[in-house]
Design a protein around this motif. Structure first.
Motif, PDB file in Angstrom:
ATOM      1  N   HIS A 177      81.480  48.036  22.470  1.00 36.45           N
ATOM      2  CA  HIS A 177      82.440  46.944  22.582  1.00 36.45           C
ATOM      3  C   HIS A 177      82.533  46.478  24.033  1.00 36.45           C
ATOM      4  CE1 HIS A 177      86.711  45.354  21.438  1.00 36.45           C
ATOM      5  NE2 HIS A 177      85.839  44.392  21.553  1.00 36.45           N
ATOM      6  N   LEU A 178      82.642  47.415  24.967  1.00 38.67           N
ATOM      7  CA  LEU A 178      82.710  47.053  26.375  1.00 38.67           C
ATOM      8  C   LEU A 178      81.436  46.329  26.809  1.00 38.67           C
ATOM      9  CD1 LEU A 178      84.236  47.067  29.053  1.00 38.67           C
ATOM     10  CD2 LEU A 178      83.219  49.318  29.518  1.00 38.67           C
ATOM     11  N   ASP A 179      80.280  46.788  26.345  1.00 37.77           N
ATOM     12  CA  ASP A 179      79.021  46.107  26.681  1.00 37.77           C
ATOM     13  C   ASP A 179      79.048  44.653  26.216  1.00 37.77           C
ATOM     14  OD1 ASP A 179      78.009  48.408  27.838  1.00 37.77           O
ATOM     15  OD2 ASP A 179      76.713  48.913  26.126  1.00 37.77           O
ATOM     16  N   ASP A 180      79.527  44.412  24.982  1.00 37.94           N
ATOM     17  CA  ASP A 180      79.611  43.042  24.467  1.00 37.94           C
ATOM     18  C   ASP A 180      80.590  42.203  25.273  1.00 37.94           C
ATOM     19  OD1 ASP A 180      77.774  43.680  22.512  1.00 37.94           O
ATOM     20  OD2 ASP A 180      79.248  43.790  20.883  1.00 37.94           O
ATOM     21  N   VAL A 181      81.741  42.777  25.643  1.00 39.87           N
ATOM     22  CA  VAL A 181      82.735  42.059  26.443  1.00 39.87           C
ATOM     23  C   VAL A 181      82.150  41.716  27.811  1.00 39.87           C
ATOM     24  CG1 VAL A 181      84.967  42.285  27.618  1.00 39.87           C
ATOM     25  CG2 VAL A 181      84.739  42.985  25.223  1.00 39.87           C
ATOM     26  N   LEU A 182      81.502  42.678  28.447  1.00 38.96           N
ATOM     27  CA  LEU A 182      80.904  42.435  29.763  1.00 38.96           C
ATOM     28  C   LEU A 182      79.801  41.382  29.700  1.00 38.96           C
ATOM     29  CD1 LEU A 182      80.738  46.080  31.143  1.00 38.96           C
ATOM     30  CD2 LEU A 182      82.182  44.224  31.999  1.00 38.96           C
ATOM     31  N   LEU A 183      79.007  41.433  28.662  1.00 37.38           N
ATOM     32  CA  LEU A 183      77.929  40.460  28.499  1.00 37.38           C
ATOM     33  C   LEU A 183      78.496  39.052  28.336  1.00 37.38           C
ATOM     34  CD1 LEU A 183      74.914  39.932  28.220  1.00 37.38           C
ATOM     35  CD2 LEU A 183      75.114  40.472  25.783  1.00 37.38           C
ATOM     36  N   ALA A 184      79.473  38.887  27.454  1.00 36.19           N
ATOM     37  CA  ALA A 184      80.074  37.568  27.243  1.00 36.19           C
ATOM     38  C   ALA A 184      80.784  37.074  28.499  1.00 36.19           C
ATOM     39  CB  ALA A 184      81.049  37.617  26.062  1.00 36.19           C
ATOM     40  N   ALA A 185      81.541  37.946  29.153  1.00 35.64           N
ATOM     41  CA  ALA A 185      82.255  37.553  30.370  1.00 35.64           C
ATOM     42  C   ALA A 185      81.277  37.121  31.455  1.00 35.64           C
ATOM     43  CB  ALA A 185      83.140  38.695  30.861  1.00 35.64           C
ATOM     44  N   THR A 186      80.195  37.854  31.616  1.00 38.23           N
ATOM     45  CA  THR A 186      79.189  37.518  32.626  1.00 38.23           C
ATOM     46  C   THR A 186      78.565  36.158  32.338  1.00 38.23           C
ATOM     47  OG1 THR A 186      78.720  39.863  32.995  1.00 38.23           O
ATOM     48  CG2 THR A 186      77.037  38.284  33.706  1.00 38.23           C
ATOM     49  N   GLU A 187      78.207  35.921  31.086  1.00 34.62           N
ATOM     50  CA  GLU A 187      77.584  34.641  30.732  1.00 34.62           C
ATOM     51  C   GLU A 187      78.548  33.472  30.908  1.00 34.62           C
ATOM     52  OE1 GLU A 187      74.471  34.134  30.337  1.00 34.62           O
ATOM     53  OE2 GLU A 187      73.839  36.217  30.155  1.00 34.62           O
ATOM     54  N   ALA A 225      80.332  37.033  43.058  1.00 34.91           N
ATOM     55  CA  ALA A 225      81.506  37.730  42.525  1.00 34.91           C
ATOM     56  C   ALA A 225      81.234  38.390  41.174  1.00 34.91           C
ATOM     57  CB  ALA A 225      82.673  36.756  42.390  1.00 34.91           C
ATOM     58  N   LEU A 226      80.105  38.098  40.552  1.00 35.84           N
ATOM     59  CA  LEU A 226      79.830  38.633  39.213  1.00 35.84           C
ATOM     60  C   LEU A 226      79.912  40.164  39.134  1.00 35.84           C
ATOM     61  CD1 LEU A 226      77.060  36.181  38.012  1.00 35.84           C
ATOM     62  CD2 LEU A 226      79.310  36.492  36.987  1.00 35.84           C
ATOM     63  N   PRO A 227      79.313  40.924  40.040  1.00 39.34           N
ATOM     64  CA  PRO A 227      79.455  42.388  39.934  1.00 39.34           C
ATOM     65  C   PRO A 227      80.908  42.849  40.078  1.00 39.34           C
ATOM     66  CG  PRO A 227      77.612  41.821  41.367  1.00 39.34           C
ATOM     67  CD  PRO A 227      78.347  40.541  41.085  1.00 39.34           C
ATOM     68  N   ASP A 228      81.671  42.219  40.977  1.00 41.94           N
ATOM     69  CA  ASP A 228      83.082  42.577  41.129  1.00 41.94           C
ATOM     70  C   ASP A 228      83.871  42.244  39.870  1.00 41.94           C
ATOM     71  OD1 ASP A 228      82.687  43.507  43.710  1.00 41.94           O
ATOM     72  OD2 ASP A 228      83.222  41.589  44.634  1.00 41.94           O
ATOM     73  N   MET A 229      83.554  41.099  39.253  1.00 42.35           N
ATOM     74  CA  MET A 229      84.236  40.716  38.020  1.00 42.35           C
ATOM     75  C   MET A 229      83.935  41.713  36.903  1.00 42.35           C
ATOM     76  SD  MET A 229      83.616  39.315  34.741  1.00 42.35           S
ATOM     77  CE  MET A 229      81.934  38.774  34.958  1.00 42.35           C
ATOM     78  N   ARG A 230      82.700  42.140  36.799  1.00 37.57           N
ATOM     79  CA  ARG A 230      82.331  43.111  35.762  1.00 37.57           C
ATOM     80  C   ARG A 230      83.062  44.437  35.988  1.00 37.57           C
ATOM     81  NH1 ARG A 230      77.912  42.443  32.592  1.00 37.57           N
ATOM     82  NH2 ARG A 230      77.338  44.615  32.789  1.00 37.57           N
ATOM     83  N   ALA A 231      83.157  44.875  37.231  1.00 42.64           N
ATOM     84  CA  ALA A 231      83.881  46.110  37.541  1.00 42.64           C
ATOM     85  C   ALA A 231      85.362  45.951  37.210  1.00 42.64           C
ATOM     86  CB  ALA A 231      83.696  46.473  39.020  1.00 42.64           C
ATOM     87  N   TRP A 232      85.921  44.785  37.487  1.00 41.11           N
ATOM     88  CA  TRP A 232      87.328  44.516  37.169  1.00 41.11           C
ATOM     89  C   TRP A 232      87.571  44.577  35.662  1.00 41.11           C
ATOM     90  CZ3 TRP A 232      89.341  40.252  34.489  1.00 41.11           C
ATOM     91  CH2 TRP A 232      90.739  40.145  34.505  1.00 41.11           C
ATOM     92  N   VAL A 233      86.696  43.957  34.877  1.00 38.84           N
ATOM     93  CA  VAL A 233      86.828  43.994  33.416  1.00 38.84           C
ATOM     94  C   VAL A 233      86.801  45.442  32.932  1.00 38.84           C
ATOM     95  CG1 VAL A 233      85.709  43.407  31.215  1.00 38.84           C
ATOM     96  CG2 VAL A 233      85.926  41.660  33.006  1.00 38.84           C
ATOM     97  N   ALA A 234      85.874  46.221  33.428  1.00 36.23           N
ATOM     98  CA  ALA A 234      85.775  47.627  33.014  1.00 36.23           C
ATOM     99  C   ALA A 234      87.030  48.403  33.398  1.00 36.23           C
ATOM    100  CB  ALA A 234      84.537  48.267  33.632  1.00 36.23           C
ATOM    101  N   ARG A 235      87.622  48.112  34.560  1.00 36.13           N
ATOM    102  CA  ARG A 235      88.864  48.791  34.958  1.00 36.13           C
ATOM    103  C   ARG A 235      90.036  48.377  34.074  1.00 36.13           C
ATOM    104  NH1 ARG A 235      87.284  47.347  40.176  1.00 36.13           N
ATOM    105  NH2 ARG A 235      89.043  45.902  40.348  1.00 36.13           N
TER     106      ARG A 235
END
Length: 153
Positions: free
Chosen positions: A43-53, A24-34
């Motif tokens: 900022h989005l890169d940092d949010v995506l990185l933290a959320a993924t980890e 689900a990680l790729p779907d979650m990253r796409a959801w965060v970006a949406r």
């Protein structure tokens, strides 16, 4: 398919992750970006990185993820990420070995977050691991989106 639910508070989003796997990680990253389309790229890169980890840790060490929730502050632009899992085991940053490709998740979160921490969930059991990511100045000072105006997927 990941179930997406809007939170009734503007500027807040929740993604139900029960019965999902690390796939689900790729779907979650796409959801965060949406959810956060107008964040500055850094900022989005940092949010995506933290959320993924945080989410990877929930799957690997937390017995499975229950949900991820985002809160957006307006001034200054800041994002709070919470990931709930089913384990009461406290996460801990640990030194990693050079040859070990894993074990750096919380160190990465610590590097991009101004704060992070853990809160036990007394009602549902398990815990919430959260991180607060502030903007580096590249985001517009936009108001949070009102309910019903952001995309569903």
């Amino acid at each position: 398919m990941i179930s997406i639910a809007e939170h009734p508070v503007p500027g807040t989003w929740m993604l139900d992750l029960r019965a999902t796997t690390p796939r689900a990680l790729p779907d979650m990253r796409a959801w965060v970006a949406r959810c956060l389309p107008d964040l500055g790229e850094g900022h989005l890169d940092d949010v995506l990185l933290a959320a993924t980890e945080l989410l990877a840790n929930a799957y690997v060490h937390g017995g499975g993820a229950r949900h991820i929730q985002l809160w957006r502050g307006v001034s200054p632009c800041a994002i709070r990420i919470e990931v709930a899992d089913v384990s009461v085991e406290q996460p801990r940053a640990r030194p990693s070995q050079f040859e070990d490709p894993r074990g750096r998740g919380l160190l990465v979160v610590d590097g991009v977050a101004v704060q992070w921490g853990v809160r036990r969930e007394s009602v549902r059991g398990g815990k919430l691991v959260w991180a607060h990511i502030r903007c580096d100045g590249g985001c517009p000072e936009a108001l949070p989106r009102v309910r019903g105006k952001h995309s569903r997927g």
